[in-house]
Scaffold this motif. Structure first.
Motif, short mmCIF file in Angstrom:
data_model
loop_
_atom_site.label_atom_id
_atom_site.label_comp_id
_atom_site.label_asym_id
_atom_site.label_seq_id
_atom_site.Cartn_x
_atom_site.Cartn_y
_atom_site.Cartn_z
N LEU A 12 0.83 -1.20 0.00
CA LEU A 12 0.00 0.00 0.00
C LEU A 12 0.86 1.25 0.00
O LEU A 12 1.88 1.32 0.69
CB LEU A 12 -0.90 0.02 1.23
CG LEU A 12 -1.92 -1.11 1.36
CD1 LEU A 12 -2.63 -1.02 2.71
CD2 LEU A 12 -2.91 -1.07 0.23
N ALA A 13 0.45 2.24 -0.77
CA ALA A 13 1.06 3.57 -0.76
C ALA A 13 -0.05 4.55 -1.14
O ALA A 13 -0.96 4.20 -1.91
CB ALA A 13 2.21 3.66 -1.75
N GLN A 14 0.03 5.74 -0.59
CA GLN A 14 -1.01 6.76 -0.85
C GLN A 14 -0.40 7.88 -1.70
O GLN A 14 0.47 8.60 -1.23
CB GLN A 14 -1.52 7.32 0.48
CG GLN A 14 -2.65 8.31 0.33
CD GLN A 14 -3.91 7.68 -0.22
OE1 GLN A 14 -4.29 6.59 0.17
NE2 GLN A 14 -4.54 8.35 -1.17
N PRO A 15 -0.85 8.04 -2.95
CA PRO A 15 -0.30 9.12 -3.78
C PRO A 15 -0.87 10.48 -3.36
O PRO A 15 -1.95 10.56 -2.76
CB PRO A 15 -0.76 8.75 -5.19
CG PRO A 15 -2.05 8.01 -4.96
CD PRO A 15 -1.86 7.26 -3.67
N LEU A 16 -0.14 11.51 -3.69
CA LEU A 16 -0.65 12.86 -3.51
C LEU A 16 -1.83 13.08 -4.46
O LEU A 16 -2.00 12.35 -5.44
CB LEU A 16 0.44 13.89 -3.80
CG LEU A 16 1.66 13.87 -2.88
CD1 LEU A 16 2.74 14.82 -3.40
CD2 LEU A 16 1.25 14.23 -1.46
N LEU A 17 -2.61 14.09 -4.18
CA LEU A 17 -3.72 14.44 -5.05
C LEU A 17 -3.20 14.73 -6.46
O LEU A 17 -2.15 15.37 -6.61
CB LEU A 17 -4.43 15.69 -4.49
CG LEU A 17 -5.71 16.09 -5.19
CD1 LEU A 17 -6.78 15.00 -5.08
CD2 LEU A 17 -6.25 17.39 -4.59
N ALA A 18 -3.85 14.23 -7.47
CA ALA A 18 -3.49 14.41 -8.88
C ALA A 18 -2.15 13.74 -9.23
O ALA A 18 -1.39 14.23 -10.06
CB ALA A 18 -3.49 15.89 -9.28
#
Length: 163
Positions: A12-18
């Motif tokens: 799991l990794a959370q990208p920045l917005l856009a």
């Protein structure tokens, strides 16, 4: 972290917005990226780094790769010792498992505690180590029957007198 041969989940990794993630398996540099999150391998014991970057959806610029470290622990090696092999009917027996920190036996057996045994059987134990990894071991315990008939006693007498 995982135990050896566990069924792993996708990283799991959370990208920045856009931004969109790019997964590179174990490639710190080079390699072909994937939009699908990497599933770590658990068949080999040790630490393994997996890599992910993010791409700005507007500029298409890619960030440096970040590493996600996954640790795979070895399974404990469970060893069983029996206080008597074989044993006589209704005698007391102690089964002792070692190689882990906790043990769960079948058939109501308690690790390193005496119990009466009435028949030959297989006893199975699950050992759990400090990392929560589990492994199983078993022992086949043979029980010699009591001499119950005149023929049994006669056969025993013949064996003893021949020696």
């Amino acid at each position: 972290s995982y135990c050896q041969n566990d069924v792993p989940a996708s990283l799991l990794a959370q990208p920045l917005l856009a931004h969109t993630l790019k997964w590179y398996e174990t490639n710190a540099t080079g390699g072909v990226p994937s939009a699908i999150a990497t599933i770590p391998r658990t068949n080999t014991v040790g630490n393994q780094n997996y890599y992910v970057s993010q791409v700005n959806d507007l500029t298409t610029c890619e960030s440096p790769r970040a590493s996600i470290r996954v640790t795979t622990f070895a399974l404990p090696t469970i060893t069983i010792t029996s206080s008597a092999k074989p044993i006589c009917y209704a005698d007391s027996l102690t089964l002792t498992a070692t190689g882990a920190v906790s043990y769960l036996w079948d058939k109501g057996v308690v690790n390193n505690a005496r119990f009466k045994i009435l028949a030959s059987d297989r006893y199975t134990v699950i050992g759990t180590d400090v990392n929560g990894c589990k492994n199983t071991a078993f022992v086949d315990q043979v029980v010699n029957p009591l001499l119950t008939t005149r023929d049994d006693l006669h056969r025993l007498t013949n064996v003893i007198t021949r020696e």
